[in-house]
Design a protein around this motif. Structure first.
Motif, PDB file in Angstrom:
ATOM      1  N   ALA A 159      39.388  36.542  48.809  1.00  4.82           N
ATOM      2  CA  ALA A 159      40.339  36.541  47.688  1.00  4.82           C
ATOM      3  C   ALA A 159      41.675  35.943  48.127  1.00  4.82           C
ATOM      4  O   ALA A 159      42.259  35.117  47.415  1.00  4.82           O
ATOM      5  N   ALA A 160      42.156  36.353  49.286  1.00  6.82           N
ATOM      6  CA  ALA A 160      43.428  35.829  49.790  1.00  6.82           C
ATOM      7  C   ALA A 160      43.332  34.328  50.038  1.00  6.82           C
ATOM      8  O   ALA A 160      44.248  33.567  49.680  1.00  6.82           O
ATOM      9  N   PHE A 161      42.247  33.882  50.627  1.00  3.25           N
ATOM     10  CA  PHE A 161      42.078  32.456  50.911  1.00  3.25           C
ATOM     11  C   PHE A 161      42.041  31.647  49.621  1.00  3.25           C
ATOM     12  O   PHE A 161      42.729  30.618  49.495  1.00  3.25           O
ATOM     13  N   VAL A 162      41.245  32.058  48.651  1.00  2.00           N
ATOM     14  CA  VAL A 162      41.135  31.329  47.384  1.00  2.00           C
ATOM     15  C   VAL A 162      42.493  31.292  46.673  1.00  2.00           C
ATOM     16  O   VAL A 162      42.920  30.247  46.168  1.00  2.00           O
ATOM     17  N   ALA A 163      43.179  32.426  46.630  1.00  5.94           N
ATOM     18  CA  ALA A 163      44.484  32.478  45.969  1.00  5.94           C
ATOM     19  C   ALA A 163      45.478  31.537  46.638  1.00  5.94           C
ATOM     20  O   ALA A 163      46.185  30.781  45.962  1.00  5.94           O
ATOM     21  N   HIS A 164      45.542  31.571  47.956  1.00  6.74           N
ATOM     22  CA  HIS A 164      46.476  30.700  48.669  1.00  6.74           C
ATOM     23  C   HIS A 164      46.102  29.224  48.538  1.00  6.74           C
ATOM     24  O   HIS A 164      46.974  28.370  48.368  1.00  6.74           O
ATOM     25  N   VAL A 189      49.426  31.273  40.623  1.00  3.09           N
ATOM     26  CA  VAL A 189      48.350  32.207  40.958  1.00  3.09           C
ATOM     27  C   VAL A 189      48.899  33.621  41.094  1.00  3.09           C
ATOM     28  O   VAL A 189      49.968  33.832  41.662  1.00  3.09           O
ATOM     29  N   LEU A 190      48.133  34.573  40.590  1.00  4.50           N
ATOM     30  CA  LEU A 190      48.408  35.991  40.800  1.00  4.50           C
ATOM     31  C   LEU A 190      47.219  36.591  41.532  1.00  4.50           C
ATOM     32  O   LEU A 190      46.072  36.395  41.120  1.00  4.50           O
ATOM     33  N   LEU A 191      47.488  37.313  42.607  1.00  4.54           N
ATOM     34  CA  LEU A 191      46.445  38.043  43.323  1.00  4.54           C
ATOM     35  C   LEU A 191      46.499  39.493  42.869  1.00  4.54           C
ATOM     36  O   LEU A 191      47.551  40.129  42.926  1.00  4.54           O
ATOM     37  N   VAL A 192      45.376  39.997  42.383  1.00 10.40           N
ATOM     38  CA  VAL A 192      45.287  41.384  41.931  1.00 10.40           C
ATOM     39  C   VAL A 192      44.491  42.174  42.957  1.00 10.40           C
ATOM     40  O   VAL A 192      43.343  41.845  43.240  1.00 10.40           O
ATOM     41  N   ASP A 193      45.104  43.193  43.507  1.00  9.44           N
ATOM     42  CA  ASP A 193      44.429  44.078  44.456  1.00  9.44           C
ATOM     43  C   ASP A 193      43.893  45.261  43.663  1.00  9.44           C
ATOM     44  O   ASP A 193      44.625  46.186  43.323  1.00  9.44           O
ATOM     45  N   LEU A 213      53.115  34.529  47.638  1.00  7.58           N
ATOM     46  CA  LEU A 213      52.181  34.627  46.525  1.00  7.58           C
ATOM     47  C   LEU A 213      52.369  35.965  45.807  1.00  7.58           C
ATOM     48  O   LEU A 213      52.345  37.013  46.450  1.00  7.58           O
ATOM     49  N   PRO A 214      52.562  35.960  44.498  1.00 16.85           N
ATOM     50  CA  PRO A 214      52.706  37.238  43.801  1.00 16.85           C
ATOM     51  C   PRO A 214      51.400  38.024  43.808  1.00 16.85           C
ATOM     52  O   PRO A 214      50.318  37.453  43.677  1.00 16.85           O
ATOM     53  N   ALA A 215      51.541  39.329  43.984  1.00 21.69           N
ATOM     54  CA  ALA A 215      50.368  40.212  44.017  1.00 21.69           C
ATOM     55  C   ALA A 215      50.742  41.535  43.363  1.00 21.69           C
ATOM     56  O   ALA A 215      51.876  41.990  43.455  1.00 21.69           O
ATOM     57  N   VAL A 216      49.759  42.133  42.685  1.00 26.49           N
ATOM     58  CA  VAL A 216      49.956  43.429  42.047  1.00 26.49           C
ATOM     59  C   VAL A 216      48.779  44.339  42.373  1.00 26.49           C
ATOM     60  O   VAL A 216      47.665  43.871  42.612  1.00 26.49           O
ATOM     61  N   ALA A 217      49.037  45.632  42.362  1.00 27.60           N
ATOM     62  CA  ALA A 217      47.974  46.621  42.522  1.00 27.60           C
ATOM     63  C   ALA A 217      47.484  47.010  41.133  1.00 27.60           C
ATOM     64  O   ALA A 217      48.287  47.293  40.245  1.00 27.60           O
ATOM     65  N   LEU A 218      46.167  47.005  40.948  1.00 31.05           N
ATOM     66  CA  LEU A 218      45.600  47.412  39.665  1.00 31.05           C
ATOM     67  C   LEU A 218      44.190  47.951  39.892  1.00 31.05           C
ATOM     68  O   LEU A 218      43.199  47.369  39.481  1.00 31.05           O
ATOM     69  N   ALA A 219      44.116  49.074  40.588  1.00 27.81           N
ATOM     70  CA  ALA A 219      42.835  49.725  40.860  1.00 27.81           C
ATOM     71  C   ALA A 219      42.536  50.649  39.687  1.00 27.81           C
ATOM     72  O   ALA A 219      42.827  51.845  39.718  1.00 27.81           O
ATOM     73  N   SER A 220      41.961  50.072  38.637  1.00 25.72           N
ATOM     74  CA  SER A 220      41.789  50.805  37.389  1.00 25.72           C
ATOM     75  C   SER A 220      40.470  50.466  36.714  1.00 25.72           C
ATOM     76  O   SER A 220      40.054  49.310  36.694  1.00 25.72           O
ATOM     77  N   ASP A 251      40.728  41.008  43.966  1.00 29.62           N
ATOM     78  CA  ASP A 251      40.064  41.592  45.133  1.00 29.62           C
ATOM     79  C   ASP A 251      39.584  42.985  44.731  1.00 29.62           C
ATOM     80  O   ASP A 251      40.385  43.828  44.342  1.00 29.62           O
ATOM     81  N   THR A 252      38.280  43.212  44.805  1.00 28.98           N
ATOM     82  CA  THR A 252      37.719  44.485  44.347  1.00 28.98           C
ATOM     83  C   THR A 252      37.340  45.396  45.513  1.00 28.98           C
ATOM     84  O   THR A 252      37.129  44.930  46.631  1.00 28.98           O
ATOM     85  N   PRO A 253      37.202  46.686  45.215  1.00 29.13           N
ATOM     86  CA  PRO A 253      36.709  47.609  46.229  1.00 29.13           C
ATOM     87  C   PRO A 253      35.188  47.491  46.340  1.00 29.13           C
ATOM     88  O   PRO A 253      34.558  46.795  45.534  1.00 29.13           O
ATOM     89  N   PRO A 254      34.588  48.188  47.297  1.00 28.71           N
ATOM     90  CA  PRO A 254      33.123  48.210  47.369  1.00 28.71           C
ATOM     91  C   PRO A 254      32.550  48.826  46.088  1.00 28.71           C
ATOM     92  O   PRO A 254      33.015  49.871  45.629  1.00 28.71           O
ATOM     93  N   MET A 255      31.553  48.165  45.522  1.00 31.68           N
ATOM     94  CA  MET A 255      30.967  48.635  44.271  1.00 31.68           C
ATOM     95  C   MET A 255      30.289  49.989  44.421  1.00 31.68           C
ATOM     96  O   MET A 255      30.298  50.797  43.489  1.00 31.68           O
ATOM     97  N   GLU A 256      29.730  50.287  45.589  1.00 34.18           N
ATOM     98  CA  GLU A 256      29.040  51.565  45.760  1.00 34.18           C
ATOM     99  C   GLU A 256      30.010  52.744  45.685  1.00 34.18           C
ATOM    100  O   GLU A 256      29.608  53.847  45.347  1.00 34.18           O
ATOM    101  N   ASP A 257      31.287  52.515  45.970  1.00 34.71           N
ATOM    102  CA  ASP A 257      32.280  53.585  45.928  1.00 34.71           C
ATOM    103  C   ASP A 257      33.106  53.602  44.652  1.00 34.71           C
ATOM    104  O   ASP A 257      33.603  54.652  44.256  1.00 34.71           O
ATOM    105  N   HIS A 258      33.293  52.436  44.024  1.00 34.78           N
ATOM    106  CA  HIS A 258      34.192  52.317  42.875  1.00 34.78           C
ATOM    107  C   HIS A 258      33.585  51.398  41.815  1.00 34.78           C
ATOM    108  O   HIS A 258      34.205  50.421  41.401  1.00 34.78           O
TER     109      HIS A 258
END
Length: 127
Positions: free
Chosen positions: A14-19, A28-32, A50-57, A78-85
């Motif tokens: 995600a970081a590489f693609v965004a940059h 570009v906005l990177l969403v964590d 690079l602008p980035a925001v947290a949005l674990a929702s 950038d997403t968390p592991p699917m098995e956990d979230h």
């Protein structure tokens, strides 16, 4: 970027693609979306411009348009592991125009893909 497990290079990709997109002139906005917050922490430590925001929702797909508006040409999530979230990952996939599944080139990683493909199919079928 999605995958069933952690450690599959979602954050790095995600970081590489965004940059790379930003270097080519796109806004570009990177969403964590990972509650762990690795992309945000990495960006703070490295001093990314690079602008980035947290949005674990689980309602990321509903909230993101209000955050993005018409300010960004590309949003990389950038997403968390699917098995956990799973709920967060499904919400991110609902918001996405393109879904990138990251994985190491091993049979173990390949064997873990069926639940990921099932979730992608569910989202793209409107589920």
């Amino acid at each position: 970027m999605v995958n069933l497990k952690g450690g599959s290079s979602k954050t790095t990709s995600a970081a590489f693609v965004a940059h790379a997109a930003a270097e080519r002139g796109l806004s570009v906005l990177l969403v964590d979306a990972d509650p762990q917050g690795s992309a945000l922490r990495w960006g703070e430590l490295a001093g990314w411009e690079l602008p980035a925001v947290a949005l674990a929702s689980r309602d990321l797909h509903r909230r993101l348009p209000g955050i993005v508006g018409d300010r960004y040409e590309l949003v990389v999530i950038d997403t968390p592991p699917m098995e956990d979230h799973r709920g967060i990952v499904v919400a991110a996939m609902r918001a996405a125009g393109v879904i990138v599944v990251t994985l190491a080139p091993t049979m173990i990683e390949l064997d873990r893909l069926p639940p990921v493909w099932a979730a992608v199919n569910e989202v793209t079928a409107g589920g």
